[in-house]
Scaffold this active site. Structure first.
Site, mmCIF file in Angstrom:
data_model
loop_
_atom_site.group_PDB
_atom_site.id
_atom_site.type_symbol
_atom_site.label_atom_id
_atom_site.label_comp_id
_atom_site.label_asym_id
_atom_site.label_seq_id
_atom_site.Cartn_x
_atom_site.Cartn_y
_atom_site.Cartn_z
ATOM 1 N N GLY A 1 3.369 1.717 7.857
ATOM 2 C CA GLY A 1 2.070 2.065 8.421
ATOM 3 C C GLY A 1 1.690 3.515 8.239
ATOM 4 N N GLY A 2 2.515 4.262 7.502
ATOM 5 C CA GLY A 2 2.154 5.653 7.215
ATOM 6 C C GLY A 2 0.806 5.746 6.522
ATOM 7 N N THR B 1 4.474 4.577 -3.399
ATOM 8 C CA THR B 1 5.512 3.819 -4.110
ATOM 9 C C THR B 1 4.903 2.535 -4.667
ATOM 10 O OG1 THR B 1 7.011 4.653 -2.404
ATOM 11 C CG2 THR B 1 7.911 3.043 -3.956
ATOM 12 N N LYS C 1 14.165 7.486 2.509
ATOM 13 C CA LYS C 1 13.633 6.592 3.550
ATOM 14 C C LYS C 1 14.733 5.849 4.309
ATOM 15 C CE LYS C 1 9.281 7.181 2.098
ATOM 16 N NZ LYS C 1 8.555 6.176 1.361
ATOM 17 N N GLU D 1 -0.440 -5.473 5.938
ATOM 18 C CA GLU D 1 0.870 -5.559 5.280
ATOM 19 C C GLU D 1 1.738 -6.616 5.959
ATOM 20 O OE1 GLU D 1 1.117 -0.940 3.704
ATOM 21 O OE2 GLU D 1 2.013 -1.449 5.620
ATOM 22 N N THR E 1 0.850 -1.197 0.000
ATOM 23 C CA THR E 1 0.000 0.000 0.000
ATOM 24 C C THR E 1 0.886 1.247 0.000
ATOM 25 O OG1 THR E 1 -1.670 -1.173 1.279
ATOM 26 C CG2 THR E 1 -1.779 1.227 1.336
ATOM 27 N N GLY E 2 0.404 2.305 -0.661
ATOM 28 C CA GLY E 2 1.128 3.580 -0.606
ATOM 29 C C GLY E 2 1.501 4.087 -1.984
HETATM 30 C C1 5RP Z 1 1.348 2.001 4.215
HETATM 31 C C2 5RP Z 1 2.822 1.825 4.228
HETATM 32 C C3 5RP Z 1 3.587 2.414 3.088
HETATM 33 O O1 5RP Z 1 4.364 1.420 2.518
HETATM 34 C C4 5RP Z 1 4.456 3.512 3.609
HETATM 35 O O2 5RP Z 1 3.641 4.460 4.292
HETATM 36 C C5 5RP Z 1 5.218 4.207 2.492
HETATM 37 O O3 5RP Z 1 4.325 4.944 1.713
HETATM 38 P P1 5RP Z 1 4.799 5.762 0.438
HETATM 39 O O4 5RP Z 1 5.248 4.760 -0.567
HETATM 40 O O5 5RP Z 1 3.570 6.521 0.025
HETATM 41 O O6 5RP Z 1 5.908 6.682 0.859
HETATM 42 O O7 5RP Z 1 3.406 1.253 5.103
HETATM 43 O O8 5RP Z 1 0.751 1.536 5.398
#
Ligand code: 5RP
Length: 219
Positions: free
Chosen positions: A95-96, A31, A121, A103, A28-29
């Site tokens: 978890g952002g 990326t 990151k 996940e 999820t997210g």
């Molecule tokens: C979602 C996540 C995402 O992988 C994490 O927040 C990174 O997000 P992004 O790819 O938008 O930076 O753990 O629960």
């Protein structure tokens, strides 16, 4: 390269880990969204996908990828997902996007976890990103008090209900020098569903999008 270009490059590189005819776990997210879009361009190569969130399931379905039920597929060979923070041991904070529990379930069901991130990151010590903790709503205050006793500064994520119907506490200031121990200690608190430390099930491969290309790290 912009941050989005780095994310897209890492996501594109993850396609190389797919074996024809397999079922791929998808995180999820933003990326991972680049990965989903890339996956759609080779969708004949996979038999289906397992999504770690409703948002990803919707995106995958809209692009014509068959979204399957983990209870029917058994273990997976590959899981691809992003992270909010990663260290050199390939331990992560995730978890952002609030999907950390699902996940972790899909990551645990997968033989190989390929994590895709942009260079921002990477960090020497986990903890710059507040640690997300998914909590059953009636235990929100109880868990917050316990996290304060552990040295943390929890903050309720506003307007956020997880796909599992729970709340998220974002916790700053915890001592994460031993992520494995902290991950299990937090999960022992009554009312905690899971937390965003991925140390017991860290990534197996980290693909880091950088200005000069994609760097692959393994354990
Ligand atoms: C979602 C996540 C995402 O992988 C994490 O927040 C990174 O997000 P992004 O790819 O938008 O930076 O753990 O629960």
């Amino acid at each position: 390269m912009s941050q989005d270009q780095q994310k897209r490059a890492a996501a594109q590189a993850a396609l190389d880990f797919i074996e024809p005819g397999e079922i791929v776990g998808v995180g999820t997210g933003s990326t991972t969204n680049f990965f989903i879009d890339a996956l759609a361009s080779v969708k004949g190569k996979v038999d289906g996908v397992i999504a770690s969130s409703q948002a990803s399931a919707d995106r995958l379905q809209a692009l014509g990828l068959p979204v399957l039920d983990l209870n029917r597929t058994g273990d997976l060979s590959l899981y691809v997902d992003g992270a909010d923070e990663a260290n050199a041991h390939l331990q992560l904070i995730k978890g952002g996007g609030g999907a950390l529990t699902r996940e972790k379930i899909v990551a645990s069901a997968s033989r190989r976890f390929v994590c895709i991130i942009d260079a921002s990151k990477l960090s020497d010590h986990l903890g710059s990103f507040p640690l997300p903790v998914e909590v059953i709503p009636m235990a929100q205050s109880l868990v917050a008090r316990k996290l304060i006793a552990m040295g943390g500064q929890p903050e309720l994520r506003i307007d956020c209900t997880t796909d599992n119907g729970n709340v998220i506490l974002d916790v700053r200031n915890l001592d994460l020098t031993d992520p494995l121990t902290m991950e299990s200690q937090i999960n022992l608190l009554a009312g905690v569903v899971d937390n965003g430390l991925f140390a017991a099930r860290r990534a197996d491969v980290l693909l880091v999008g950088r200005d000069d290309g994609v760097n692959q790290m393994t354990i």
